[in-house]
Design a protein around this motif. Structure first.
Motif, mmCIF file in Angstrom:
data_model
loop_
_atom_site.group_PDB
_atom_site.id
_atom_site.type_symbol
_atom_site.label_atom_id
_atom_site.label_comp_id
_atom_site.label_asym_id
_atom_site.label_seq_id
_atom_site.Cartn_x
_atom_site.Cartn_y
_atom_site.Cartn_z
ATOM 1 N N MET A 129 0.815 -1.211 0.000
ATOM 2 C CA MET A 129 0.000 0.000 0.000
ATOM 3 C C MET A 129 0.848 1.260 0.000
ATOM 4 N N SER A 130 1.902 1.302 0.795
ATOM 5 C CA SER A 130 2.698 2.515 0.937
ATOM 6 C C SER A 130 3.346 2.933 -0.387
ATOM 7 N N GLU A 131 3.535 1.998 -1.290
ATOM 8 C CA GLU A 131 4.140 2.322 -2.575
ATOM 9 C C GLU A 131 3.148 2.999 -3.510
ATOM 10 N N HIS A 132 1.889 2.981 -3.184
ATOM 11 C CA HIS A 132 0.865 3.533 -4.067
ATOM 12 C C HIS A 132 0.164 4.732 -3.429
ATOM 13 N N GLY A 133 0.647 5.200 -2.298
ATOM 14 C CA GLY A 133 0.067 6.386 -1.684
ATOM 15 C C GLY A 133 -0.979 6.062 -0.648
ATOM 16 N N ALA A 134 -1.801 7.050 -0.368
ATOM 17 C CA ALA A 134 -2.799 6.961 0.699
ATOM 18 C C ALA A 134 -3.884 5.938 0.382
ATOM 19 N N GLY A 135 -4.634 5.604 1.399
ATOM 20 C CA GLY A 135 -5.726 4.655 1.245
ATOM 21 C C GLY A 135 -6.880 5.242 0.448
ATOM 22 N N THR A 136 -7.888 4.423 0.253
ATOM 23 C CA THR A 136 -9.097 4.832 -0.458
ATOM 24 C C THR A 136 -10.256 4.831 0.533
ATOM 25 N N PRO A 137 -11.411 5.357 0.150
ATOM 26 C CA PRO A 137 -12.565 5.254 1.044
ATOM 27 C C PRO A 137 -12.866 3.802 1.440
ATOM 28 N N ALA A 138 -12.554 2.854 0.555
ATOM 29 C CA ALA A 138 -12.788 1.440 0.867
ATOM 30 C C ALA A 138 -11.881 0.977 1.998
ATOM 31 N N THR A 139 -10.598 1.312 1.932
ATOM 32 C CA THR A 139 -9.678 0.872 2.981
ATOM 33 C C THR A 139 -9.960 1.586 4.290
ATOM 34 N N VAL A 140 -10.371 2.837 4.194
ATOM 35 C CA VAL A 140 -10.742 3.587 5.403
ATOM 36 C C VAL A 140 -11.951 2.931 6.064
ATOM 37 N N ALA A 141 -12.970 2.593 5.269
ATOM 38 C CA ALA A 141 -14.181 1.958 5.814
ATOM 39 C C ALA A 141 -13.854 0.618 6.457
#
Length: 165
Positions: A5-17
């Protein structure tokens, strides 16, 4: 090839949820080919997966209500079965622009998780045949692996036979 994940930047609303719900998931990143048009089969191929375990998220209009159908990328959504599973008379595919606006995601990256608005969700019953399944993580080139039961829990979804080969 999957990346962290860290190689592609911040999370998405899906990962946050998923994080807020305390649900375990495994992120899988791959290089999305801009020429690809079948996003789900591309994910299966790039991640080296059985395509039966990779599910696509489709939006439909069931008696005037936006709904979500989650089916294997190897099949199609049976709109009549989706309507029946929701107690609706009829379902038709939703307009692409409406689907993007109501979910907050772009086509090819629409996740069933973390949408801007919650919609009634039906997951094809074939998902329960696997310990884990893969769905879009909220952008092209990013899938989330999680258990079918966790997918149902986080989407308030139900299982029904809604896919056709």
């Amino acid at each position: 090839m999957a990346k962290k994940m860290s190689e592609h930047g911040a999370g998405t609303p899906a990962t946050v949820a998923l994080g807020q719900a305390g649900i375990h998931f495994t992120p899988h990143l791959y290089h999305h080919d801009a020429a690809a048009t079948n996003f789900g089969l591309e994910a299966a191929e790039k991640l080296g997966l059985d395509p039966e375990r990779v599910f696509k998220t489709l939006l439909a209009d069931a008696d005037g209500q936006l709904v979500v159908g989650i089916v294997p990328v190897t099949g199609t959504l049976d709109l009549k079965a989706l309507a029946a599973a929701l107690g609706a008379k009829k379902a038709v595919m939703a307009d692409v622009a409406l689907a993007e606006r109501k979910t907050g995601y772009v086509v090819g990256g629409i996740s069933p998780i973390g949408q801007k608005q919650a919609h009634p969700t039906v997951i094809d019953e074939s998902a329960i045949l696997f310990d884990t399944v893969f769905v879009s993580g909220g952008r092209r080139g990013f899938d989330i692996e999680l258990s079918p039961d966790d997918l149902a829990a986080v989407t308030a979804g139900r299982f029904a036979p809604i896919a056709r080969a």
